[in-house]
Design an enzyme around this catalytic site. Structure first.
Site, PDB file in Angstrom:
ATOM      1  N   ARG A   1       0.841  -1.209   0.000  1.00 39.87           N
ATOM      2  CA  ARG A   1       0.000   0.000   0.000  1.00 39.87           C
ATOM      3  C   ARG A   1       0.864   1.242   0.000  1.00 39.87           C
ATOM      4  NH1 ARG A   1      -2.922  -1.327   4.375  1.00 39.87           N
ATOM      5  NH2 ARG A   1      -0.969  -1.355   5.547  1.00 39.87           N
TER       6      ARG A   1
ATOM      7  N   ASP B   1       8.893  -4.210   9.374  1.00 40.58           N
ATOM      8  CA  ASP B   1       7.509  -3.836   9.657  1.00 40.58           C
ATOM      9  C   ASP B   1       7.122  -4.088  11.107  1.00 40.58           C
ATOM     10  OD1 ASP B   1       7.511  -6.628   9.420  1.00 40.58           O
ATOM     11  OD2 ASP B   1       6.088  -6.685   7.752  1.00 40.58           O
TER      12      ASP B   1
END
Length: 487
Positions: free
Chosen positions: A15, A237
């Site tokens: 994204r 992440d």
């Protein structure tokens, strides 16, 4: 109003999200979404890296149209990397961590450096997918490729290099490699020399929040944008997500719930001792010199890959359908150990669940609902086992478990986690990784002053959902059965 652009690469999608800061709250706006599917060619599983870089540029263009941005940050999962030759060109598509090239290399590596010593140097959990074992595989099977490599770049650093022409190794992502000396916080010469890996292939280490460089003139011209800085955020992440845990006092347990589940806490100093080795728990680099002390557990992968298998069989269940089917079944009939090695590769997870239950002398689930109930309850039980070990290692108890990430949308699993662990669960933010990515970009130029302020800002930006434990006596009784088949 300051705006930043975050790229987040997950197990199935990527994204591009604009983060804005106004009135003490962060707001997120997704401007581009794309699939992130590995590609198998022959017997090797690759990142589709060139298409993904194309998607990054599409995200930049769409973000410009949506109002612009002042900086860019990129995060991915850990361990994977690309190799760059002396002319600055990518040698080949990076290999995906679910590739099987590292099978058996963990135990074999202990012949070179004993297990206790290797863990003592790195403090990192032993997993076949770790960068160290990927490099050992290359050194043995394709030495000519490593010999041609001038630099090795972890995936967020590789994408940043494509954007800026600058090379670095951001510390949080580098720490996942099992190549960093946890005491000196530099590349371990002992490990590199022991396994015949040339230290010169590693880029300089930088801390999260470092300005790597600006978008190159070529990228600016192609995308029609002005040059802005690219920030080395917490490229791993998990560490981006930990940055966004909405707990201001810094004393918390978290469960980052996604394809992988990461269960742990944040420490000022790493814990490396016999207990943490036996538990096989990891110490990863975080923001501001902190340590993410956590255990990797297979998570929603079991549900995601099961759903894909049923789709291959012509049964197109939604995730909501699978939850309902699980809830309709009798509880605690059978369990799997989610971290058993047979559940890591792609393929027929439902059949592997049946095979595991048969092998361990349990009831063998037949229906879709029974298989899902087994997976859900096994994950919640594994969380309890990990939580107990976490408390044992740190000598602390944690009255609240913060569940963050995409798994916060799974109310059934959040509720089962509360029941199994007998702790209050606070779920949110869903977009923890992106929130952390955005927050570090705001911290890089002083817009947000500290990690405490960042977490306070995240808490003010989110509506957290609370799950209180229920039926704890029944869960405790069933936990004894789970321990018979789990490590």
């Amino acid at each position: 109003m300051k705006k930043v652009l975050a790229f987040d690469f997950g197990a199935s999608s990527g994204r591009a999200i604009i983060g804005s800061l106004e009135d003490g709250k962060i707001s997120l706006k997704e401007v581009h979404r794309f699939t992130n599917d590995p590609v198998k060619v022959g017997d090797t599983l690759y990142w589709d890296v060139l298409r993904l870089f194309h998607e990054i540029k599409q995200g930049i263009v769409k973000a410009k149209i949506a109002g612009g941005f002042d900086s860019i940050g990129i995060d991915t999962w850990g361990v994977d990397f690309g190799l760059i030759d002396k002319d600055g060109r990518l040698l080949e598509n990076p290999v995906h961590y679910r590739d099987l090239r590292t099978a058996g290399l963990v135990e074999e590596s202990f012949k070179t450096i004993p297990k206790e010593k290797l863990y003592g140097i790195t403090g990192i959990q032993f997993m076949e997918l770790n960068t160290l074992f990927q490099l050992i595989s290359l050194r043995r099977q394709r030495p000519e490729l490593l010999d041609r490599a001038d630099k090795m770049l972890f995936m967020p650093d590789l994408f940043a290099y494509f954007l800026t022409g600058k090379m670095c190794a951001e510390y949080s992502i580098a720490s996942t490699s099992q190549l960093i000396d946890i005491n000196t916080r530099t590349w371990s010469k002992e490990i590199l020399e022991g396994f015949g890996i040339d230290e010169s292939i590693f880029a300089p280490l930088v801390q999260p929040g470092t300005v790597l460089g600006n978008l190159s003139p070529e990228i600016c011209e192609e995308c029609g944008v002005e040059s802005v800085p690219v920030i080395s955020v917490c490229g791993h992440d998990t560490q981006s997500a930990i940055t966004a845990v909405p707990c201001e006092d810094g004393n918390f347990a978290f469960l980052s719930s996604g394809t992988w589940s990461l269960f742990g806490t944040e420490l000022d100093e790493p814990i490396v001792n016999e207990t943490s080795l036996n538990i096989n728990i990891t110490n990863e680099g975080g923001l501001g010199g902190k340590t993410g002390f956590l255990k990797n557990i297979i998570g929603l992968w079991l549900i995601q890959e099961s759903r894909r298998q049923w789709q291959r069989e012509g049964k197109d269940y939604s995730y909501a359908d699978l939850e309902k089917l699980a809830l309709a079944e009798e509880p605690f009939k059978c369990f799997i150990d989610p971290d058993a090695p047979e559940f890591v590769p792609q393929g027929n997870i439902p059949q592997r669940v049946r095979d595991f239950c048969k092998k361990t002398g349990q009831y063998v689930p037949q229906s879709t609902g029974e298989i899902m109930r087994c997976i859900y309850e096994s994950l919640a039980m594994k969380y309890r086992l990990t939580f107990e070990k976490l408390c044992e290692c740190t000598g602390k108890d944690y009255p609240v478990i913060h569940v963050i990430g995409g798994g916060t949308k799974d109310g059934l699993l959040c509720g089962m986690t509360a029941n199994s662990c007998d702790r209050t669960v606070k779920a949110g933010p869903i977009e923890a990784t992106v929130m952390g990515n955005v927050a570090v970009q705001f911290m890089s130029d002083g817009t947000i002053g500290s990690i405490g302020e960042a977490r306070k800002t995240v808490a003010a930006s989110e509506n957290l959902k609370t799950y209180e434990p229920k039926d704890t006596a029944e869960w405790k009784a069933a936990y004894a059965d789970f321990l018979k088949i789990a490590k």
